[in-house]
Motif scaffolding. Structure first.
Motif, PDB file in Angstrom:
ATOM      1  N   SER A  61       6.715  -4.321  16.760  1.00 19.74           N
ATOM      2  CA  SER A  61       6.930  -3.939  15.371  1.00 19.74           C
ATOM      3  C   SER A  61       5.595  -3.092  14.807  1.00 19.74           C
ATOM      4  O   SER A  61       4.636  -3.212  15.265  1.00 19.74           O
ATOM      5  CB  SER A  61       7.102  -5.299  14.660  1.00 19.74           C
ATOM      6  OG  SER A  61       7.765  -4.931  13.473  1.00 19.74           O
ATOM      7  N   LYS A  62       6.240  -2.334  13.759  1.00 16.43           N
ATOM      8  CA  LYS A  62       5.011  -1.424  13.077  1.00 16.43           C
ATOM      9  C   LYS A  62       4.617  -2.328  11.688  1.00 16.43           C
ATOM     10  O   LYS A  62       5.303  -3.119  11.398  1.00 16.43           O
ATOM     11  CB  LYS A  62       5.642  -0.132  12.852  1.00 16.43           C
ATOM     12  CG  LYS A  62       5.822   0.853  13.933  1.00 16.43           C
ATOM     13  CD  LYS A  62       6.392   2.142  13.328  1.00 16.43           C
ATOM     14  CE  LYS A  62       6.734   2.863  14.763  1.00 16.43           C
ATOM     15  NZ  LYS A  62       7.264   4.455  14.250  1.00 16.43           N
ATOM     16  N   PHE A  63       3.381  -1.843  11.553  1.00 18.72           N
ATOM     17  CA  PHE A  63       2.671  -2.332  10.146  1.00 18.72           C
ATOM     18  C   PHE A  63       3.388  -1.456   9.103  1.00 18.72           C
ATOM     19  O   PHE A  63       3.813  -0.447   9.158  1.00 18.72           O
ATOM     20  CB  PHE A  63       1.321  -2.142  10.260  1.00 18.72           C
ATOM     21  CG  PHE A  63       0.553  -2.787  11.321  1.00 18.72           C
ATOM     22  CD1 PHE A  63       0.968  -4.020  11.217  1.00 18.72           C
ATOM     23  CD2 PHE A  63      -0.203  -2.081  11.956  1.00 18.72           C
ATOM     24  CE1 PHE A  63      -0.018  -4.865  12.523  1.00 18.72           C
ATOM     25  CE2 PHE A  63      -1.093  -2.678  13.057  1.00 18.72           C
ATOM     26  CZ  PHE A  63      -1.043  -3.913  13.322  1.00 18.72           C
ATOM     27  N   VAL A  64       3.956  -2.179   8.041  1.00 22.98           N
ATOM     28  CA  VAL A  64       4.462  -1.524   6.809  1.00 22.98           C
ATOM     29  C   VAL A  64       3.616  -2.285   5.697  1.00 22.98           C
ATOM     30  O   VAL A  64       2.850  -3.071   5.613  1.00 22.98           O
ATOM     31  CB  VAL A  64       5.675  -1.774   6.624  1.00 22.98           C
ATOM     32  CG1 VAL A  64       6.702  -1.476   7.712  1.00 22.98           C
ATOM     33  CG2 VAL A  64       6.218  -3.389   6.512  1.00 22.98           C
ATOM     34  N   LEU A  65       3.549  -1.579   4.397  1.00 24.55           N
ATOM     35  CA  LEU A  65       3.130  -1.734   3.130  1.00 24.55           C
ATOM     36  C   LEU A  65       4.321  -2.566   2.468  1.00 24.55           C
ATOM     37  O   LEU A  65       5.462  -1.790   2.238  1.00 24.55           O
ATOM     38  CB  LEU A  65       2.579  -0.983   2.509  1.00 24.55           C
ATOM     39  CG  LEU A  65       2.045  -1.414   0.831  1.00 24.55           C
ATOM     40  CD1 LEU A  65       0.820  -2.093   1.240  1.00 24.55           C
ATOM     41  CD2 LEU A  65       1.735  -0.032   0.245  1.00 24.55           C
ATOM     42  N   TYR A  66       4.336  -3.793   2.287  1.00 24.49           N
ATOM     43  CA  TYR A  66       5.324  -4.577   1.398  1.00 24.49           C
ATOM     44  C   TYR A  66       4.962  -4.736  -0.049  1.00 24.49           C
ATOM     45  O   TYR A  66       3.915  -5.469  -0.279  1.00 24.49           O
ATOM     46  CB  TYR A  66       5.866  -5.672   1.985  1.00 24.49           C
ATOM     47  CG  TYR A  66       7.036  -6.382   1.549  1.00 24.49           C
ATOM     48  CD1 TYR A  66       8.238  -5.870   1.502  1.00 24.49           C
ATOM     49  CD2 TYR A  66       6.694  -7.602   0.744  1.00 24.49           C
ATOM     50  CE1 TYR A  66       9.189  -6.591   0.757  1.00 24.49           C
ATOM     51  CE2 TYR A  66       7.746  -8.352   0.149  1.00 24.49           C
ATOM     52  CZ  TYR A  66       9.124  -7.847   0.006  1.00 24.49           C
ATOM     53  OH  TYR A  66      10.332  -8.219  -0.414  1.00 24.49           O
ATOM     54  N   ASP A  67       5.818  -4.146  -0.936  1.00 21.85           N
ATOM     55  CA  ASP A  67       5.659  -4.540  -2.342  1.00 21.85           C
ATOM     56  C   ASP A  67       6.491  -5.451  -2.829  1.00 21.85           C
ATOM     57  O   ASP A  67       7.808  -5.352  -2.992  1.00 21.85           O
ATOM     58  CB  ASP A  67       5.772  -3.260  -2.956  1.00 21.85           C
ATOM     59  CG  ASP A  67       5.492  -3.409  -4.558  1.00 21.85           C
ATOM     60  OD1 ASP A  67       5.358  -4.329  -5.261  1.00 21.85           O
ATOM     61  OD2 ASP A  67       5.457  -2.230  -5.256  1.00 21.85           O
ATOM     62  N   ALA A  68       5.902  -6.675  -2.885  1.00 22.86           N
ATOM     63  CA  ALA A  68       6.934  -7.968  -3.379  1.00 22.86           C
ATOM     64  C   ALA A  68       7.393  -7.682  -4.615  1.00 22.86           C
ATOM     65  O   ALA A  68       8.592  -8.143  -4.991  1.00 22.86           O
ATOM     66  CB  ALA A  68       6.077  -9.182  -3.178  1.00 22.86           C
ATOM     67  N   ALA A  69       6.915  -7.081  -5.504  1.00 19.21           N
ATOM     68  CA  ALA A  69       7.346  -6.881  -6.906  1.00 19.21           C
ATOM     69  C   ALA A  69       8.511  -6.061  -7.072  1.00 19.21           C
ATOM     70  O   ALA A  69       9.469  -6.529  -7.873  1.00 19.21           O
ATOM     71  CB  ALA A  69       6.219  -6.399  -7.810  1.00 19.21           C
ATOM     72  N   THR A  70       8.663  -5.079  -5.957  1.00 18.87           N
ATOM     73  CA  THR A  70       9.869  -4.246  -6.051  1.00 18.87           C
ATOM     74  C   THR A  70      10.604  -4.475  -4.893  1.00 18.87           C
ATOM     75  O   THR A  70      11.826  -3.773  -4.599  1.00 18.87           O
ATOM     76  CB  THR A  70       9.403  -2.602  -5.926  1.00 18.87           C
ATOM     77  OG1 THR A  70       8.597  -2.430  -4.989  1.00 18.87           O
ATOM     78  CG2 THR A  70       8.793  -2.279  -7.345  1.00 18.87           C
ATOM     79  N   LYS A  71      10.032  -5.237  -3.816  1.00 19.29           N
ATOM     80  CA  LYS A  71      10.852  -5.798  -2.794  1.00 19.29           C
ATOM     81  C   LYS A  71      11.096  -4.421  -1.723  1.00 19.29           C
ATOM     82  O   LYS A  71      12.139  -4.192  -1.315  1.00 19.29           O
ATOM     83  CB  LYS A  71      12.153  -6.510  -2.878  1.00 19.29           C
ATOM     84  CG  LYS A  71      11.951  -7.830  -3.688  1.00 19.29           C
ATOM     85  CD  LYS A  71      13.167  -8.614  -3.836  1.00 19.29           C
ATOM     86  CE  LYS A  71      12.850  -9.850  -4.433  1.00 19.29           C
ATOM     87  NZ  LYS A  71      14.080 -10.778  -4.840  1.00 19.29           N
ATOM     88  N   THR A  72      10.096  -3.522  -1.832  1.00 17.32           N
ATOM     89  CA  THR A  72      10.335  -2.347  -1.074  1.00 17.32           C
ATOM     90  C   THR A  72       9.027  -2.389  -0.108  1.00 17.32           C
ATOM     91  O   THR A  72       7.894  -2.620  -0.191  1.00 17.32           O
ATOM     92  CB  THR A  72       9.876  -1.130  -2.001  1.00 17.32           C
ATOM     93  OG1 THR A  72      10.707  -1.104  -3.161  1.00 17.32           O
ATOM     94  CG2 THR A  72      10.040   0.118  -1.223  1.00 17.32           C
ATOM     95  N   ALA A  73       9.686  -1.964   1.084  1.00 11.77           N
ATOM     96  CA  ALA A  73       8.735  -1.826   2.414  1.00 11.77           C
ATOM     97  C   ALA A  73       8.395  -0.345   2.672  1.00 11.77           C
ATOM     98  O   ALA A  73       9.473   0.346   2.884  1.00 11.77           O
ATOM     99  CB  ALA A  73       9.622  -2.494   3.675  1.00 11.77           C
ATOM    100  N   TYR A  74       7.492   0.165   2.832  1.00 15.95           N
ATOM    101  CA  TYR A  74       7.008   1.445   3.216  1.00 15.95           C
ATOM    102  C   TYR A  74       6.462   1.683   4.459  1.00 15.95           C
ATOM    103  O   TYR A  74       5.641   0.841   4.916  1.00 15.95           O
ATOM    104  CB  TYR A  74       5.821   1.973   1.934  1.00 15.95           C
ATOM    105  CG  TYR A  74       6.249   1.817   0.700  1.00 15.95           C
ATOM    106  CD1 TYR A  74       6.842   3.032   0.019  1.00 15.95           C
ATOM    107  CD2 TYR A  74       5.884   0.792  -0.193  1.00 15.95           C
ATOM    108  CE1 TYR A  74       7.243   3.123  -1.182  1.00 15.95           C
ATOM    109  CE2 TYR A  74       6.217   0.884  -1.586  1.00 15.95           C
ATOM    110  CZ  TYR A  74       6.997   1.805  -2.028  1.00 15.95           C
ATOM    111  OH  TYR A  74       7.343   2.055  -3.380  1.00 15.95           O
TER     112      TYR A  74
END
Length: 129
Positions: A79-92
């Protein structure tokens, strides 16, 4: 010899020039709009295995860092690393995995530019939040 441009030809030239201008703006504006921004979130695995409830970790792994590293290095396919923003439920997605590996499982601020079409951040800096 006289060259006479009729009203119809002038309209065609104006329409053609307008079309070129629009195409040029569609090409230039996205590049000009790409500005550096700060993104906050947690470094985790791209499938979000380590932040789900229940956490999808192998037996014996109890820490979030170990879970993320397992998915990144030992799972097949990795798996790759991602930045997960829990407030917006968005994975970058992140363009350079080496920048973030030291921050696995931690909350960070990433500085960079976002490609909105692919939700990928071109990283220029990382720091703990």
């Amino acid at each position: 010899m006289k060259v006479c441009i009729t009203n119809r030809s002038t309209k065609s030239l104006v329409a053609l020039a307008s079309a070129y201008f629009i195409v040029l703006m569609l090409i230039i504006v996205p590049f000009a709009a790409a500005q550096t921004a700060t993104f906050k979130g947690e470094i985790t695995d791209e499938h979000l295995n380590c932040i789900q409830t229940p956490v999808k970790a192998v037996e014996g792994v109890t820490k979030k860092e170990g879970c993320v590293l397992y998915w990144a290095h030992f799972a097949k396919p990795p798996s790759k690393f991602v930045l997960y923003d829990a407030a917006t439920k968005t994975a970058y997605q992140l363009d350079d995995q080496n920048w973030v590996e030291p921050y696995v499982g931690e909350t960070v601020q990433i500085t960079g530019t976002l490609n909105a079409a692919t939700k990928t951040i071109h990283i220029t800096g990382v720091k703990k939040s």
